[in-house]
Scaffold this motif. Sequence first.
Motif, PDB file in Angstrom:
ATOM      1  N   MET A 197       0.307  12.016   4.619  1.00  0.00           N
ATOM      2  CA  MET A 197      -0.214  11.496   5.905  1.00  0.00           C
ATOM      3  C   MET A 197      -0.601  10.020   5.804  1.00  0.00           C
ATOM      4  N   LYS A 198      -1.096   9.623   4.632  1.00  0.00           N
ATOM      5  CA  LYS A 198      -1.426   8.197   4.448  1.00  0.00           C
ATOM      6  C   LYS A 198      -0.172   7.347   4.608  1.00  0.00           C
ATOM      7  N   VAL A 199       0.906   7.767   3.949  1.00  0.00           N
ATOM      8  CA  VAL A 199       2.175   7.019   4.048  1.00  0.00           C
ATOM      9  C   VAL A 199       2.651   7.010   5.503  1.00  0.00           C
ATOM     10  N   GLY A 200       2.581   8.179   6.149  1.00  0.00           N
ATOM     11  CA  GLY A 200       3.014   8.272   7.548  1.00  0.00           C
ATOM     12  C   GLY A 200       2.189   7.359   8.450  1.00  0.00           C
ATOM     13  N   GLN A 201       0.871   7.365   8.229  1.00  0.00           N
ATOM     14  CA  GLN A 201      -0.028   6.520   9.041  1.00  0.00           C
ATOM     15  C   GLN A 201       0.371   5.034   8.895  1.00  0.00           C
ATOM     16  N   MET A 202       0.640   4.624   7.640  1.00  0.00           N
ATOM     17  CA  MET A 202       0.995   3.214   7.425  1.00  0.00           C
ATOM     18  C   MET A 202       2.355   2.882   8.034  1.00  0.00           C
TER      19      MET A 202
ATOM     20  N   MET B 282       0.832  -1.210   0.000  1.00  0.00           N
ATOM     21  CA  MET B 282       0.000   0.000   0.000  1.00  0.00           C
ATOM     22  C   MET B 282       0.865   1.259   0.000  1.00  0.00           C
ATOM     23  N   ILE B 283       1.967   1.216   0.753  1.00  0.00           N
ATOM     24  CA  ILE B 283       2.878   2.374   0.802  1.00  0.00           C
ATOM     25  C   ILE B 283       3.472   2.612  -0.590  1.00  0.00           C
ATOM     26  N   VAL B 284       3.892   1.506  -1.241  1.00  0.00           N
ATOM     27  CA  VAL B 284       4.476   1.626  -2.588  1.00  0.00           C
ATOM     28  C   VAL B 284       3.465   2.294  -3.525  1.00  0.00           C
ATOM     29  N   LYS B 285       2.217   1.814  -3.463  1.00  0.00           N
ATOM     30  CA  LYS B 285       1.194   2.360  -4.377  1.00  0.00           C
ATOM     31  C   LYS B 285       0.960   3.848  -4.075  1.00  0.00           C
ATOM     32  N   GLU B 286       0.903   4.170  -2.790  1.00  0.00           N
ATOM     33  CA  GLU B 286       0.651   5.561  -2.390  1.00  0.00           C
ATOM     34  C   GLU B 286       1.788   6.462  -2.859  1.00  0.00           C
ATOM     35  N   LEU B 287       3.035   5.989  -2.701  1.00  0.00           N
ATOM     36  CA  LEU B 287       4.193   6.793  -3.129  1.00  0.00           C
ATOM     37  C   LEU B 287       4.201   6.960  -4.654  1.00  0.00           C
ATOM     38  N   GLN B 288       3.835   5.878  -5.368  1.00  0.00           N
ATOM     39  CA  GLN B 288       3.799   5.975  -6.837  1.00  0.00           C
ATOM     40  C   GLN B 288       2.734   6.976  -7.291  1.00  0.00           C
ATOM     41  N   ASN B 289       1.567   6.890  -6.684  1.00  0.00           N
ATOM     42  CA  ASN B 289       0.483   7.838  -7.021  1.00  0.00           C
ATOM     43  C   ASN B 289       0.909   9.274  -6.707  1.00  0.00           C
ATOM     44  N   PHE B 290       1.584   9.416  -5.557  1.00  0.00           N
ATOM     45  CA  PHE B 290       2.017  10.737  -5.105  1.00  0.00           C
ATOM     46  C   PHE B 290       2.996  11.350  -6.115  1.00  0.00           C
TER      47      PHE B 290
ATOM     48  N   ILE C 289      13.633   1.318   1.477  1.00  0.00           N
ATOM     49  CA  ILE C 289      13.446   1.966   0.169  1.00  0.00           C
ATOM     50  C   ILE C 289      12.292   1.252  -0.514  1.00  0.00           C
ATOM     51  N   TYR C 290      11.193   1.954  -0.744  1.00  0.00           N
ATOM     52  CA  TYR C 290       9.989   1.323  -1.311  1.00  0.00           C
ATOM     53  C   TYR C 290       9.938   1.400  -2.832  1.00  0.00           C
ATOM     54  N   ILE C 291      10.452   2.524  -3.376  1.00  0.00           N
ATOM     55  CA  ILE C 291      10.345   2.698  -4.836  1.00  0.00           C
ATOM     56  C   ILE C 291      11.656   3.230  -5.397  1.00  0.00           C
ATOM     57  N   THR C 292      11.878   3.008  -6.695  1.00  0.00           N
ATOM     58  CA  THR C 292      13.048   3.605  -7.342  1.00  0.00           C
ATOM     59  C   THR C 292      12.610   4.959  -7.911  1.00  0.00           C
ATOM     60  N   THR C 293      13.480   5.953  -7.793  1.00  0.00           N
ATOM     61  CA  THR C 293      13.065   7.309  -8.205  1.00  0.00           C
ATOM     62  C   THR C 293      14.094   7.924  -9.147  1.00  0.00           C
ATOM     63  N   LYS C 294      13.627   8.923  -9.901  1.00  0.00           N
ATOM     64  CA  LYS C 294      14.533   9.687 -10.780  1.00  0.00           C
ATOM     65  C   LYS C 294      14.744  11.062 -10.143  1.00  0.00           C
ATOM     66  N   ARG C 295      15.646  11.817 -10.713  1.00  0.00           N
ATOM     67  CA  ARG C 295      15.884  13.182 -10.198  1.00  0.00           C
ATOM     68  C   ARG C 295      14.680  14.059 -10.510  1.00  0.00           C
TER      69      ARG C 295
END
Length: 1108
Positions: free
Chosen positions: A898-903, A832-840, A978-984
């Motif tokens: 806040m969703k990510v923080g809550q989880m 769920m955190i991964v999905k939330e971060l991707q959406n964010f 580390i939940y997701i891979t990110t770019k600059r």
Amino acid sequence: MVDFLAENNLCGQAILRIVSRGNANIAELLRLSEFIPAVFRLKDKSDQQKYGDIICDFSYFKGLEYYEGKLEAKPELQDLDEEFRENNIEILTRFYLAFESVHKYVVDLIRYLDDLNEGVYIQQTLETVLLNEDGKQLLCEALYLYGVMLLVIDQKMEGEVRERMLVSYYRYSAARSSVDSNLDDICKLLRSTGYTSHPGAKRPPNYPESYFQRVPISPTFISMVIGRLRSDDIYNQVISIYMGITVNLVEAWEPYKAAKTALNYTLETANIREQASRYAASVESLRPQVQQLLKEGFLREEIVLDNIPKLLNCLRDCNVAIRWLMLHTAESAYDPNNKRLRQIKDQVINDSKYNPKVLFQLLLDTAQFEFILKEMFKQMLAEKQLKWESYKKEGSERMMELAEVFSGVKPLTRVEKNENLQAWFREISKQIESLNYEDSTAAGRKTVQLIQALVEVQEFHQLESNLQVCQFLADTRKFLHQMIRTINIKEEVLITMQIVGDLSYAWQIIDSFTSIMQESIRANPTMVTKLRATFLKLASALDLPLLRINQVNSPDLLSVSQFYSGELVAYVRKVLQIIPESMFTSLAKIIKLQIHDIMEVPTRLDKDKLKDYAQLSARYEVAKLTHAISVFTEGILMMKTTLVGIIKVDPKQLLEDGIRKELVKRVAYALHKGLIFNPKAKPSELMPKLKEMAATMDGFYRSFEYIQDYVSIYGLKIWQEEVSRIINYNVEQECNSFLRTKIQDWQSVYQSTHIPIPKYPSVDESATFIGRLCREILRITDPKTTCYIDQLNTWYDMRTHQEVTNSRLFSEIQDTLGTFGLNGLDRLLCFMIVKELQNFLTVLQKNILKDKAAVDVFKALLSAVNPVKGIVANASKVYTNAVAKTQKIWPAYLEAIMKVGQMQILRQQIANELNYSCKFDSKHLAAALDNLNKSLLSDIEAHYQDPSLPYPKEDNTLLYEITAYLEAAGIHNPLNKIYITTKRLPYFPIVNFLFLIAQLPKLQYNKSQGMTCRKAADPVDWAPLVLGLLTLLKQFHSRYTEHFLALIGQFIRSIMEQCTSQKIPDMPSDVVGALMFLEDYVRYTKLPRKVAEAHVPSFIFDEFRTVL
């Protein structure tokens, strides 16, 4: 002429290979028919809406550009199409290969017939092959198997579904671009026929002949085959065409005039009555006969040897009666919507006085009788030569002894010397000795003559008066008789029994007798031993599809044997599942008595209260139920280890698997039903339902503990294995909704064919109970409605200030679902955190960074705060303006953070609970894991300091495996993950900094509670805010975090500078908030204080502490 099936006969071997492949193809088609992905049926409205545009039937080929254009116009459809391809290409390829093998089969058969006509096989033509017994049989089988394949495809895989699968395969595979692909021909052969197997459906016109004609086969060949069949075979009106696939000729021959007319004579009422009455009488007379034969000690060797034809006739009559009654009363053979068929069926049932229990009893007895007879014959065949030789030796020796008696030397009372008899008996002894086992015919004839001679010698020489001589002669005659009997034991008898006892026609019908079998087992568990013979009789049906495969030494032998054996073993398990079911029913009663009725006896007891605690009737009931359980166990264990096809069935394993299956069924159902929450309930149903569920699980656990000694199983081991499997499977299925490539049931390591975990339809957006539990926890701890106080590990309602829940919640989950449950919940939260971060990040990139006004604000602020080490002039105005201009972009940003923080808070709580229970329940494991983790980390750190030192190689799974253990034991920090891979990303630090200072005015500092929300109408919860930001920053390069912290430090310094110059004595609340953020950041990340002090002078921190 060379034997047609000889290895050097190319003509015979070629057709044998084709027929062998045909049988293997049918097994593969039947196997695959169980695995058709449900989505291709497009039954549900949701499936139609979601996949309607990407799953097409053959109409796709008419408007190829239109369909592909529609896909290309919508990126989300393309994405769905790609995901669908990834999930289904493997199974689609398997189906396509099966369809291709059917087409290849008929092409090869046609080529073989052409080769015969063109004289490729020397001295062989179609006519000569049909004159040969084996050749005729194989050609008939080859044509018949092709028909069976097409009918199996049409019955098991509906036309529309086939078309959709073929189109999807065409679109997703590289086959369409390859030159040698025969996909077009396969599509032509397998396009929908309009046939459907639903009861009452109308038969399409010219079906099935138009279907059979799609690949034209030589009419000469077909008419010759039918000509041979016509002279060889006879039919009933209900026939089995292949492994229990039944066809009612009344229905099948309806469109064919001549056939229908011929059949009508058979179907006259008087004729049906005569047939049915004959079989009714037959069953009536055969039952007592077979029961008599099965009486203990009746089937002795001499009786069997003297009555082989009689016994085989009885066996034949039983099997014929069973076959006729089973086929002609089977539900599947009659369409309930066809009036004529209903009448025929009713007449058959009435006139044959059909009683399924009586027929089943006859089947049981016949199978038992057949089994005993076969075993005896096998034994006799194995010992045939040994016994024959021993009888010969005995007979010869007796004659030699008699010869010596008449020599006058042997002291036998009142026997005078007689040289003639002496010589004669010696001669007879030699004659017996000279009998040759290899030449059975001559030996048999000679033995009969010798018996006759021994009868005559007794009469002519008045030897009756001497009882001992008579006895010797009688014994020798008996041995000679035994030799004749023994030489007549032929393997042909076993072959006849095999043919007569064939039960392949009942491969599917037998299921209609399952309830009768189960009832009889429930009433008498020892019945299992009788059923064993029936299962073995069913196993003989495997000979039909395997015969040709075996003859040609095909590698398909193993997979086809495994398929049919597996099907049969699954059926055996299904029948015997009644035993664990009945055991669990008794167990439930025992647990009820133990929990509610029987009082626990205290350690000290007044003797006048002894009677109250005795509770004899309740304890007697427990004893009775326990005895019933052990009787059931005994029943299944009486069934010896049996080879069903090629699979060994061990009754102890069968019992254990059955118990596991019943446990899984009941526990999965309890979890499914027990963890459904009403989101509108006030207060939440979470804690009461968890407590209730814990009691249910404890009941299961206690009952298992109680039963284990009575059924000789490892209760605790089974309990832990199965409960963990149920939870892990449900977590896996729940996580599927977050995965692009889904894990299908047949790919899952947790799902099993023998002990399946049931799948229930979802009741809300969650697929399983674990999803519902997770979403209910997220709902009640929602940062928009609750406030989390870190020091107390408790959530409070923002409006009423009442406690909502606390860390006890996780202990309760531990009690209910155990470590596996908590660990599964943790895994789900990760997804769920991964999905939330991707959406964010999508929102950030597509909305915020594409908003020109917002980007201008970021640019302006960046130039205003440059250099970061300095102080911003006119700070309040600069920051307030920037916040005001970007106000509208923060609500969505805040919600995601806040969703990510809550989880993350929930993950921390789960880790604490897991770690606590691990240290408490298995301290050695906890200590070992902790030490291993620390030593691994120090080795890795040392390697980075000095690369010559060792480090786990890429193919070493140690780090991956140890992580799973550490997470299960709670020895990890979710904040460091580390939940997701990110770019600059441009402006990333400044955006987050602006976001933080935009939230600070909504918060206030409270000495007892820390940072709390000012107004419930504008909710911000501090802990989720800090942890959410911290997690987000962790996903990017550390320089972004550095820059972000520097901006906060600069904000604090600049505002404090302004306050000093304006002589404002109190520290502004925004500065308090920013300093609190830095304090909490250092505390949560466990970093040294100097990280924060690098950006804020220590005197400001000192002053801040006086505020605290």
